[in-house]
Design a protein around this motif. Structure first.
Motif, short mmCIF file in Angstrom:
data_model
loop_
_atom_site.label_atom_id
_atom_site.label_comp_id
_atom_site.label_asym_id
_atom_site.label_seq_id
_atom_site.Cartn_x
_atom_site.Cartn_y
_atom_site.Cartn_z
N ASP A 11 45.62 56.44 42.38
CA ASP A 11 45.77 55.00 42.50
C ASP A 11 44.45 54.33 42.13
N ILE A 12 44.55 53.09 41.74
CA ILE A 12 43.39 52.30 41.39
C ILE A 12 43.19 51.23 42.46
N PHE A 13 41.96 51.13 42.96
CA PHE A 13 41.59 50.15 43.97
C PHE A 13 40.61 49.18 43.32
N SER A 14 40.97 47.91 43.30
CA SER A 14 40.13 46.90 42.66
C SER A 14 39.01 46.48 43.59
N ALA A 15 37.83 46.32 43.02
CA ALA A 15 36.67 45.76 43.73
C ALA A 15 36.26 44.47 43.02
N ASP A 16 37.24 43.67 42.67
CA ASP A 16 37.00 42.43 41.95
C ASP A 16 37.34 41.24 42.85
N SER A 17 36.38 40.37 43.05
CA SER A 17 36.56 39.25 43.98
C SER A 17 37.51 38.17 43.46
N ARG A 18 37.94 38.24 42.22
CA ARG A 18 38.86 37.24 41.68
C ARG A 18 40.27 37.82 41.47
N GLN A 19 40.36 39.09 41.17
CA GLN A 19 41.67 39.70 40.97
C GLN A 19 42.49 39.71 42.25
N ILE A 20 41.84 39.58 43.38
CA ILE A 20 42.53 39.62 44.67
C ILE A 20 43.39 38.38 44.89
N TYR A 21 43.08 37.30 44.15
CA TYR A 21 43.82 36.05 44.31
C TYR A 21 45.02 35.99 43.37
N LYS A 22 46.13 35.54 43.90
CA LYS A 22 47.38 35.48 43.13
C LYS A 22 47.27 34.54 41.94
N GLU A 23 46.66 33.39 42.14
CA GLU A 23 46.70 32.35 41.11
C GLU A 23 45.60 32.45 40.07
N ILE A 24 44.63 33.31 40.26
CA ILE A 24 43.52 33.39 39.30
C ILE A 24 43.78 34.53 38.34
N SER A 25 44.24 34.18 37.15
CA SER A 25 44.51 35.19 36.15
C SER A 25 43.65 35.02 34.90
N ILE A 26 43.36 33.79 34.56
CA ILE A 26 42.56 33.54 33.36
C ILE A 26 41.15 34.05 33.58
N GLY A 27 40.68 34.89 32.69
CA GLY A 27 39.31 35.39 32.75
C GLY A 27 39.07 36.52 33.72
N THR A 28 40.09 37.03 34.38
CA THR A 28 39.88 38.07 35.39
C THR A 28 40.20 39.48 34.90
#
Length: 184
Positions: free
Chosen positions: A1-18
């Protein structure tokens, strides 16, 4: 499995630039810590460390290898090394500092920090209002400079599993091309 350590990918609405994985990629392999919170939620590095440690401890009960990927250096550093223990900030002070920023701009916060904690000012990202508000909030709440809390020895990560670090360092031109494509 892949675990993200990205502070923006965790948000549902932030897709542009992430650079979130595509739906197809997420169907091929399970991803964690992506599309979790609404953008109005507050989620900090300390909470991430607590959550990722629990998630990985549970994951490793049945699996041998996980991949932690990310674009947020603070999340990864906090996971590997732990964080300094910082006191809670008085919510009224936090509110006042945010209002000061909205009314007077970042220069006001920069001047306040320079006057109250020149040591931290010298090393801080003084163009990041969130960090300025955090440092000033701690100082105003406790009466101690923020830098005095950073001299504590960070705790080592709370995990008891082996970490193998791999850093990808693409050529600058290829990186900028990928970023431009992502934004387009």
């Amino acid at each position: 499995d892949i675990f993200s350590a990205d502070s923006r990918q965790i948000y549902k609405e932030i897709s542009i630039g992430t650079a979130k994985p595509s739906h197809e990629e997420m169907m091929l392999i399970k991803h964690h810590f992506i599309y979790i919170f609404d953008v109005s939620a507050t989620y900090a590095a300390g909470q991430y460390v607590a959550d990722i440690n629990v998630a990985l401890e549970n994951y490793f009960k049945n699996h041998d290898i996980a991949i932690l990927v990310g674009g947020t250096g603070l999340y990864i550093k906090a996971f590997l090394e732990g964080l300094d223990e910082l006191p809670e900030v008085d919510p009224e002070i936090n509110k006042m500092l945010k209002q000061k920023y909205q009314e007077s701009g970042i220069t006001c916060l920069q001047d306040m920090l320079l006057a109250s904690d020149p040591e931290y000012y010298a090393s801080a990202d003084v163009h990041n209002p969130h960090r300025l508000i955090r440092a000033l909030g701690v100082s105003l709440t406790t009466g101690q400079p923020f830098s005095s809390y950073l001299k504590q020895q960070p705790k080592k990560g709370a995990h008891n599993f082996e970490v193998i670090g791999i850093v990808l360092d693409p050529e600058r031109e290829a990186l900028y091309q990928a970023i431009n494509q992502r934004v387009d």
